[in-house]
Each structure stands twice: as C-alpha cells, then as structure tokens.
Design a protein around this motif. Structure first.
Motif, PDB file in Angstrom:
ATOM      1  N   LYS A   2       0.835  -1.192   0.000  1.00 24.75           N
ATOM      2  CA  LYS A   2       0.000   0.000   0.000  1.00 24.75           C
ATOM      3  C   LYS A   2       0.876   1.251   0.000  1.00 24.75           C
ATOM      4  O   LYS A   2       1.887   1.301   0.709  1.00 24.75           O
ATOM      5  N   LEU A   3       0.454   2.249  -0.786  1.00 25.54           N
ATOM      6  CA  LEU A   3       1.211   3.498  -0.881  1.00 25.54           C
ATOM      7  C   LEU A   3       0.320   4.652  -0.429  1.00 25.54           C
ATOM      8  O   LEU A   3      -0.812   4.791  -0.907  1.00 25.54           O
ATOM      9  N   TYR A  17      -4.921   5.405   0.579  1.00 20.51           N
ATOM     10  CA  TYR A  17      -3.792   4.563   0.173  1.00 20.51           C
ATOM     11  C   TYR A  17      -4.079   3.879  -1.168  1.00 20.51           C
ATOM     12  O   TYR A  17      -5.211   3.458  -1.428  1.00 20.51           O
ATOM     13  N   PRO A  38       8.100   3.921  -1.827  1.00 19.79           N
ATOM     14  CA  PRO A  38       8.496   2.838  -0.922  1.00 19.79           C
ATOM     15  C   PRO A  38       9.953   2.428  -1.048  1.00 19.79           C
ATOM     16  O   PRO A  38      10.519   1.819  -0.139  1.00 19.79           O
ATOM     17  N   CYS A  44       7.185   4.850 -10.679  1.00 20.77           N
ATOM     18  CA  CYS A  44       5.716   4.820 -10.734  1.00 20.77           C
ATOM     19  C   CYS A  44       5.250   5.465 -12.028  1.00 20.77           C
ATOM     20  O   CYS A  44       5.687   6.571 -12.377  1.00 20.77           O
ATOM     21  N   HIS A  59       8.383  11.615  -2.264  1.00 18.77           N
ATOM     22  CA  HIS A  59       7.078  11.467  -2.896  1.00 18.77           C
ATOM     23  C   HIS A  59       7.188  11.614  -4.413  1.00 18.77           C
ATOM     24  O   HIS A  59       8.046  12.337  -4.924  1.00 18.77           O
ATOM     25  N   LEU A  75       3.460   0.351 -10.342  1.00 17.46           N
ATOM     26  CA  LEU A  75       4.672   0.492  -9.528  1.00 17.46           C
ATOM     27  C   LEU A  75       5.669  -0.559  -9.976  1.00 17.46           C
ATOM     28  O   LEU A  75       5.383  -1.768  -9.933  1.00 17.46           O
TER      29      LEU A  75
END
Length: 516
Positions: A2-3, A17, A38, A44, A59, A75
C-alpha cells in the motif's frame, strides 16, 4: 503493498492509500497529489507516463489533468518481474457538474455516436460493444486489457495441444508394410497380376516390375494440423498483425501539446516498448507448436466447433476476439477505454442534446447528420420546403473575411465556435453562436463570457453578425441575470444553463425565438 497518497497542500495526513484490492476514491481533476515512495529504486507510472519525484525525494508528484474516470498506476520494483497495478478514481473538478451528471453526459453521447466520447486522456470508463468505428487508442486499450489473458491461453494451448490422427495411404513393398486394412485387401484381390507376383507364381503373365509389386497400405500418425489449431493459428496471426500495425502507427505519430489535454508524448515511449514486447512474445509462440504445423490456408465449418469443445482453446479464442473487436456501443461492460477531457465531453454533449432536441421539435423535417464535412467536425441539417435548420459543431471560420464553404468567417483571427445554429426561412437567414463552458463558478463564468463577446464581434456570414452569442454552462447560481431573455435582448450576449436533458426544451425555445 500500500502506498499513501497526500494532498500537496496538507501532506501530514494521507487522503488514502493505493491498494491493489480496491480503487482509491476521493481524488479530483486539476489537483496536485503526492504519492509515498516505498523504495528509492522504484518507479511509478500513470497511464505509461513516469511520475517525477518532489524536492524531498520522498514522494512522487501527480497532477490529474482535465479528465475524470478510473486511472491506472503501475509500480515497478527492481526485484519484481511484473509491475504492481493500482486504480484511482478521479472525479470532475468541484466547480463543474458532479460525477453522476458527467456519466449521464457520457451515456447520451454513446447512445448518439460512441466515437464522439473517445480520446486519449488517462482516465478510463467502462464502455464496450462494437460498431464500425476504428481508433488507434480504442485498439490499444483492448490489446492492453486482454493480451495477458490471451498469452496465458496460448501457452496453455502449447502445453496441451489438440492432436488428431492423420490418415493417408502409400504404396509400400510387402516386407515394409506394417498394417493392412480392408481397402488393401480389396485392391489386392482386384489385381490378379499383383496377387500372383506376391504369391511367388513365377509363371504368371505378364511379369511385374518391382515397383509394380507395392501394396496400398494405410498410415495413421498424430498430427497438430487440425481445425482447432488452424483457427487459433489464424487468430494469432491477426492479433500479431494488429500489434505490429499499432507499433508502426505509434512510431510515426506526431502529437502537439495542449494546456487543456494531458501530454501524450511522454506516454508514447513506454507504449512502444510494450507493443514491441507483445510482438516478440507472439512471434515466439507463432513459431512453436502447434501453430507452426497448422495449415492456416485451410478453412472449414468445423474450426469453431473444434475450439468450443476445449476450455483452454475456447478461453483463448474469446480473448483474441475481444482484442480484435472494433468500435463501441454501450456504457458498462468489462472493458475500459480512453475518453476525451471532461470539458470536451461537455461540449460534445451540448451538441448531442441540441441535435436530439431539434429533431424532436421538428419531426416533419428531413434530418441528415454529416460526419465528415469540410470546415467542421459535424453538421446536422434539417429541411422542410424552404425552411432549413443547420447545427454546426466545431466549424472553422477563417480569418480576414475569407469565408468557409458555408459562408462563415472572422473579421480578425481564425475562430472555431463550438456550435453555430443557423435558421433559414426563404430568403431570411439568422444564426446564433453557442460556446460550451464546463464550469459553474462565478469567476470562471465571468471569464468565459469573453468568448461570447469575441464571437459576437468577429463572426460574420456575409454582412450578418450573430443575432445572439451565448455560453452554455452546467450551473449558474450567482449570475442569474446573464440567463434572462431580457439580458440577451439588450446585450446580444449571455449564458444559458444546460445541465440535463430536461433543460434542453426551454433553452431551445428561448434561442429559437431570436432566430425565427
């Protein structure tokens, strides 16, 4: 994995998320969002466009453009062979109409002419069906959605191919014949000379040469050249041809930037790599069994029946059909396709709404829709005797008094109004300019009124200016004066609320009162 996703203006608490199990809701177009990184080696992509990293390095920065719908994010991590996929639901901006209303616009457009809703924006909507309409991004979206299922099915066919016995007959010496059947015996008994020779009768006349002493014997051997494999091999060729065709189109594609559309250029490299990878995988499979042994030129009515009886063949064939399907016809379904920006959807819906309203209001007119006219995107024409009604959509009015084929021009720079409503009754012609603005805020409506003034002042047809120049908006709670007929009469400009199908009759009546 989860991001977290943050609003750039308040990045302390996440809005939600990214989760592989469900789409993230609550995001809207024309906003800026931050997505937590992450791993520093991770990348991404949003609809094949690589996201940039913010100054903190913590970010990714994402700014949804002027689109609404479901957006795919991928991702990529060094240790993973395949990307992790997420879905995000983007709503229209708060100063526009809501999601439900926007979906109604889409439904009405697709019912009228599906291709008017398609585009290149990252957001996708559930639309499906088929029609004669062909588009690069429609074909690409279908290939992208169903190619994994198709490749998996092709590999299952390779692991468990359908094998059938192939029968043939050959002439063989007696000592080499392994099997005889009734036909062998029947042909042998009908040939007395051969029967005598094989029985060792040396006095038999006439004597036979060695090559005349062969038996007609059957051969049965396993073969992959059967109806099911032939059908799948032909489909494989078609799917690969489609992938190669799109690859060629993308390599030659020339795109120009726009402030109101998402940049397509930055998405092309990854899409080209994707199509090259698909082509390579399909080529490798095509060269292997059972496809290499299938005689694709042989066709028969048994091909489809042979496929339907085997689950892995049937699943693969259906996935290939989905990839090769053309056109759109319905909202819903299990497909998602790229659409136009939200502002363009509203523009198109306004045309569709007026087109349907005019046809309903004047049922005695003969109506015709021109889909590829000169100097316009669409033209709806209606005629009854000496009376004519014409609705132009996105017509080009050349600059400096050079009229287009319909007589319209601009006295200054080239203009392209969203719609021109032309009413002709005998020798009298009047026309109204309509410009759609997908906004409901006071300040944006006032800013948009500038286009109404520009069109009123610069558009001409012969010596005639528009009798009225109006902007169409989905809501206008604070500037009601702009929508009154008295205001239109005094100033020649104004606005009209066009939010639902129910608004159309009243607006149409008000506009026609100025042109008839």
């Amino acid at each position: 994995m989860k991001l977290p996703v943050f609003a750039s203006t308040a990045a302390n608490e996440p809005l939600g998320y990214l989760d592989t199990e469900r789409a993230l809701l609550g995001l809207s177009e024309a906003q800026t969002y931050l997505i937590g990184i992450p791993d520093q080696n991770a990348r991404c992509y949003v609809d094949d466009a690589l996201l940039n990293v913010d100054d903190s390095g913590q970010h990714w920065v994402w700014e949804p453009g002027f689109f609404a719908g479901e957006v795919g994010l991928e991702l990529e991590l060094p240790e993973l062979a395949h990307p992790i996929r997420y879905r995000v639901d983007v709503s229209p901006a708060p100063h526009k109409s809501g999601r439900d209303q926007f979906n109604q616009y889409l439904q009405q457009i697709i019912d009228f002419m599906p291709q008017l809703a398609t585009g290149t924006e990252p957001a996708m909507h559930n639309v499906s069906g088929r029609s004669g309409f062909v588009s690069l991004w429609l074909r690409y979206a279908r290939l992208r959605q169903f190619i994994d299922r198709y490749l998996t099915g092709l590999r299952a066919i390779q692991d468990r191919p359908i094998v059938r016995l192939s029968s043939r007959r050959e002439q063989m010496p007696l000592h080499m014949a392994k099997r005889i059947d009734g036909i062998t015996v029947q042909r042998l008994t009908a040939n007395a000379a051969l029967l005598s020779a094989l029985s060792g009768d040396l006095d038999a006349e006439p004597p036979l040469a060695p090559e005349q002493c062969n038996l007609d014997v059957p051969f049965h051997e396993p073969s992959m050249d059967n109806p099911a494999n032939r059908l799948m091999a032909r489909q494989l060729i078609e799917v690969r041809r489609l992938a190669r065709s799109m690859l060629s189109e993308l390599r030659d594609l020339r795109v120009s930037g726009s402030e109101t559309e998402t940049d397509l250029k930055e998405r092309l490299p990854r899409r080209i790599r994707f199509l090259k990878s698909v082509d390579k995988k399909l080529e490798r499979i095509e060269r292997g069994e059972p496809f290499a042994s299938a005689s694709v030129e042989k066709r028969g009515v048994a091909d489809l029946n042979a496929v339907s009886g085997h689950p892995h063949y049937n699943m693969t064939y259906r996935a290939g059909i989905r990839i090769l399907r053309q056109g759109l016809s319905d909202m819903g379904g299990d497909e998602q396709h790229y659409l136009a920006p939200t502002w363009e959807i509203y523009e198109v819906w306004c045309f569709v709404a007026f087109a349907e309203a005019l046809q309903s209001r004047y049922p005695d007119y003969e109506w015709q829709l021109e889909q590829s006219p000169v100097s316009a995107d669409l033209i709806l024409r209606g005629q009854s005797g000496s009376k004519r009604i014409t609705l132009f959509f996105q017509t080009t009015c050349p600059s400096l008094e050079k009229p287009n084929r319909y007589g319209y021009f601009s006295v200054s720079k080239e203009r392209r109004p969203d719609m021109l409503l032309e009413i002709v009754d005998g020798d009298q012609k009047r026309y109204i300019c309509l410009d759609s603005k997908y906004t409901a805020s006071k300040s944006r409506i006032l800013d948009s009124m500038a286009s109404a003034h520009i069109y009123r002042d610069c558009l001409r047809c012969g010596d005639a200016a528009p009798v009225l120049s109006i902007i169409l908006v989905p809501a206008n709670d604070e500037l009601s004066a702009l929508g009154s007929v008295n205001y239109w009469s005094r100033n020649g400009v104004g606005s009209a609320i066009l939010a639902t199908k129910e608004d159309i009759p009243e607006v149409t009546n008000a506009l026609l009162s100025f042109a008839t």
